[in-house]
Design an enzyme around this catalytic site. Structure first.
Site, short mmCIF file in Angstrom:
data_model
loop_
_atom_site.label_atom_id
_atom_site.label_comp_id
_atom_site.label_asym_id
_atom_site.label_seq_id
_atom_site.Cartn_x
_atom_site.Cartn_y
_atom_site.Cartn_z
N ASP A 131 -1.43 -4.27 5.67
CA ASP A 131 -1.03 -4.95 4.44
C ASP A 131 0.06 -5.96 4.75
O ASP A 131 0.40 -6.19 5.92
CB ASP A 131 -0.62 -3.93 3.37
CG ASP A 131 0.64 -3.16 3.76
OD1 ASP A 131 1.42 -3.63 4.63
OD2 ASP A 131 0.87 -2.09 3.18
N ALA A 132 0.60 -6.56 3.71
CA ALA A 132 1.56 -7.64 3.89
C ALA A 132 2.86 -7.18 4.55
O ALA A 132 3.67 -8.01 4.99
CB ALA A 132 1.86 -8.32 2.55
#
Lengths: 158, 158, 158, 158
Positions: free
Chosen positions: D20-21
């Site tokens: 994810d980010a």
């Protein structure tokens, strides 16, 4: 305004991508829905989790739990209710209740699907655990103190 | 060594999480499998995509296509064959062939599930499109020139 | 009412789960968003894709394509516009346009993120390809003929 | 053969799609990895979870928990160790330990990433909760009794 006792309500429809060969929503996806719930809870405070990250503070999950009560199928309308059950400068704990609701809103609380919780610490971009009260603006926002202050000043947050 | 004509072979089992209410692997997941295929193709060159990113070069997808021929079910063994069909300093194109193979390896090529392709550009961490030959080490690696050089020197890459 | 030329508009926010280590929405997730778009397009016809399945007809994807123009980040508001570009008893083709829109609705069409399309056949539960006009109720609904009939009768579908 | 005390070892690489980010594996994906772990545990018994389903018995998750200790990044090699910590005709509980291991196998147990557990009941295709000992073949297989019997007969399961 959202107080510590406040509930954020998120509604979503079960995506086909979220179902599995049993014909129901795959169990790990409830944790994705819980993420939407806490995103909305923070938004209810008048800021966004994205702003947390832009100011260099991440909220990684350190513990997650879910008890499954019933199944959700494709296109079911699901309501996630999110609350903060514990908050101190070192940790925040969210609790979630996911229910299937009738499309027409009939049936108050809906059919309980799952109840869960997640615990988070505060982490700097450099990967160091920190205490949120070192970042007064974020701390006041999350704890509601800032919002309360503003509310007293008559500039309540929408 | 992996030449431009080389094929990377990736084997995976369909995860329950990847199935949907039709009882088969959800269509978007083939693009995840293709990602595994190109990861392995790059690894076959003697480096990793992770090293690309560590050196500041990303390979975002600019175009993706997939034609679906048959379905894959939970726990099916899937073989993805990945090749590079075009490569220049501005762009790289991968082609993929996903097939279901018998657990015992019987049936050569397996049942064709899908064929796809993805096109990628080269992007700096700052979000600027670049040409890969500005990064000789990466360019030689990806194009096989570096490997060829080493091969001539008798130090072939495993 | 939704005519063949009609556009279904779906709005969603990029989930944290949908981002990747590049900090943007992972490319395969656009195909999940397209699924939401076609779900809404069918809903605009006055029925649901779920009802298709309940009547024994599945719409598996046989071909999928996406061209990526810009990136979407966590919490971005994305608008997916879905249309049917071809429809006959053997096949239906959807086209999609995903754009990032400003939270305040400013900026008409938004920033174009991606354009895509998917082709679907009609499949019975037994896995046999069929022609949708064998199921007049479904065919009239999807093609808009039924809706048109109702419209002429002055009982337009909301 | 796999006894009740036995450990199934599953190795996987973190997919780009799973990050994810934050640049690390998204928390819900650990539950997907746990699913791979229990799939392998059952396979170690000489049958597959797929065979359970083909005989009409599903093992839905009724409770899931995970404590996260460290992060996994793209392309990290992760080892999931799965055991059964409780088993009776009404319920089975799996425990999992996910660790990051060095590519060269250096460092015995690896860096602990997460520890988790899941509880499952036995469900018929019709959605009725059942007791597994009503299905002697499945029960003996899962509990190891059948395998023990075969072992005594000198036909040990690989």
């Amino acid at each position: 305004m959202t107080g510590p006792e406040d509930v954020a309500v998120t509604e979503l429809r079960v995506r086909y991508a979220e179902t599995d060969a049993m014909g129901v929503a795959y169990y790990a996806n409830y944790f994705v829905w819980f993420e939407l719930g806490r995103t909305d809870w923070i938004r209810g405070r008048g800021m966004t989790y994205r702003e947390f990250e832009e100011r260099g503070i991440l909220l990684p999950v350190v513990e997650a739990h879910c008890a499954y009560k019933a199944s959700a199928r494709y296109d079911d309308l699901v309501r996630v209710e999110t609350t903060v059950v514990a908050l101190n400068p070192a940790r925040v704990s969210f609790a979630y209740r996911a229910a299937r609701v009738a499309p027409d809103g009939a049936g108050d609380g809906g059919i309980l699907l799952a109840e869960g919780c997640t615990d988070h610490v505060f982490l700097t971009r450099e990967g160091r655990i920190t205490r949120l009260n070192r970042y007064p603006e974020l701390w006041e926002m999350l704890s509601g103190a800032g919002a309360a202050g503003r509310r007293e000043g008559g500039r309540g947050v929408a």
